[in-house]
Scaffold this motif. Sequence first.
Motif, short mmCIF file in Angstrom:
data_model
loop_
_atom_site.label_atom_id
_atom_site.label_comp_id
_atom_site.label_asym_id
_atom_site.label_seq_id
_atom_site.Cartn_x
_atom_site.Cartn_y
_atom_site.Cartn_z
N LEU A 157 0.79 -1.08 -0.04
CA LEU A 157 -0.03 0.17 0.06
C LEU A 157 0.79 1.36 -0.01
N ARG A 158 0.49 2.29 -0.93
CA ARG A 158 1.24 3.28 -1.07
C ARG A 158 0.36 4.51 -1.15
N ILE A 159 0.85 5.87 -0.82
CA ILE A 159 0.10 7.06 -1.07
C ILE A 159 0.78 7.57 -2.56
N PHE A 160 -0.16 7.99 -3.41
CA PHE A 160 0.37 8.64 -4.75
C PHE A 160 -0.17 9.98 -4.98
N LEU A 161 0.65 10.92 -5.37
CA LEU A 161 0.34 12.24 -5.72
C LEU A 161 -1.02 12.91 -4.85
N TYR A 162 -0.73 12.87 -3.73
CA TYR A 162 -1.58 13.37 -2.74
C TYR A 162 -1.09 14.75 -2.11
N ASN A 163 -1.90 15.96 -2.37
CA ASN A 163 -1.82 17.08 -1.68
C ASN A 163 -2.15 17.24 -0.46
N LEU A 164 -1.36 16.71 0.43
CA LEU A 164 -1.50 16.77 1.84
C LEU A 164 -1.45 18.33 2.50
N MET A 165 -0.62 19.08 2.05
CA MET A 165 -0.76 20.60 2.42
C MET A 165 -1.98 21.23 2.30
N LYS A 166 -2.65 20.77 1.22
CA LYS A 166 -4.04 21.43 1.13
C LYS A 166 -4.91 21.20 2.26
N ASP A 167 -4.64 19.78 2.64
CA ASP A 167 -5.97 19.46 3.90
C ASP A 167 -4.94 19.75 5.02
N VAL A 168 -3.73 19.99 5.33
CA VAL A 168 -3.04 20.56 6.56
C VAL A 168 -2.10 21.56 6.13
N PRO A 169 -2.68 22.82 5.95
CA PRO A 169 -1.85 24.05 5.41
C PRO A 169 -0.73 24.37 6.26
N SER A 170 -0.88 24.12 7.82
CA SER A 170 0.32 24.46 8.70
C SER A 170 1.56 23.82 8.29
N MET A 171 1.39 22.74 7.45
CA MET A 171 2.71 21.95 7.22
C MET A 171 3.64 22.87 6.30
N LYS A 172 3.01 23.87 5.56
CA LYS A 172 3.86 24.61 4.70
C LYS A 172 4.89 25.55 5.27
N GLN A 173 4.49 25.90 6.51
CA GLN A 173 5.49 26.63 7.54
C GLN A 173 6.71 25.85 8.07
#
Length: 289
Positions: free
Chosen positions: A96-112
């Motif tokens: 199982l793997r995650i592919f092409l996921y825009n995680l920072m759209k869901d967790v904007p704080s990670m961009k910091q």
Amino acid sequence: MPFDYIQIERVEKLTKKEFIENYYKPQKPVVITNQIEDWPAFTKWNFDFLREVAGDKTVPLYDNRKTDYTKKVNEPDFTMSMSEYIDILEKGPTHLRIFLYNLMKDVPSMKQDMRWPKLGLRLIKSLPLVFFGGQGAKVFMHYDIDFPNIFHIHFAGEKQCVLVDPKETKYMYRLPYSWICNEDIDFDNPDFEKFPALKMVKPYITNLKHGEMLYMPEGWWHYMKYLTPGFSLSLRSLAGRPGNLMKGLANVTFNRLYDNWMRKRKGQAWLDYKDEESIRRTNAELEKR
């Protein structure tokens, strides 16, 4: 080893001028070390952190099954919460793997926690995509639909990266109307009798560890294998070469839509045709030599 691999060059932190002159202009892959040690993510980003900030997010999951004609291009096989997925990663090997996921759209704080590399590329700031895999998970050999330049930064653990120059696409058994090769090819143990043109390919290889960044030029094929559970962040810019920009536009506006339409219209027969045609076309190229 099945191929006569070329080791991807490894360098320490680059300046903009060094990167543009030595790697971007000649479209040469490189592993850059010591480039993100000033990012908060370098020390913060691990599975425990992700479980805390994104554990409740629903993530798209893929396994190693072949393309299913009932699904659209890049449609996930499963979904579950990030915390459930991390539990699976930590229990042992998994496909199982995650592919092409825009995680920072869901967790904007990670961009910091990140900094956009100032190496001369206009990176698309709305598309910091993440990729996850458990021990032994493999990402099929492909090139990106839009021919971007990519900075691929790895976190937590180690993954093997195999790249192929787009100049060798004619030997890669590429599926028509697609940007992947024939899915029956095992790039860890290729069948050179069934796929003889692969003998002409000279792939590049490297292993990425935490904090290391791989530059993948426009249209380069790549195959990834997770040696341990881990995840990566891809930062991308549009293709800088007009020909690649046009090919990427054609993929997005026509080829992907046509492929999805033909899957609905022809079903498995369409996928079988693509498999057979990839072999016929590639072996015809080999015979021209």
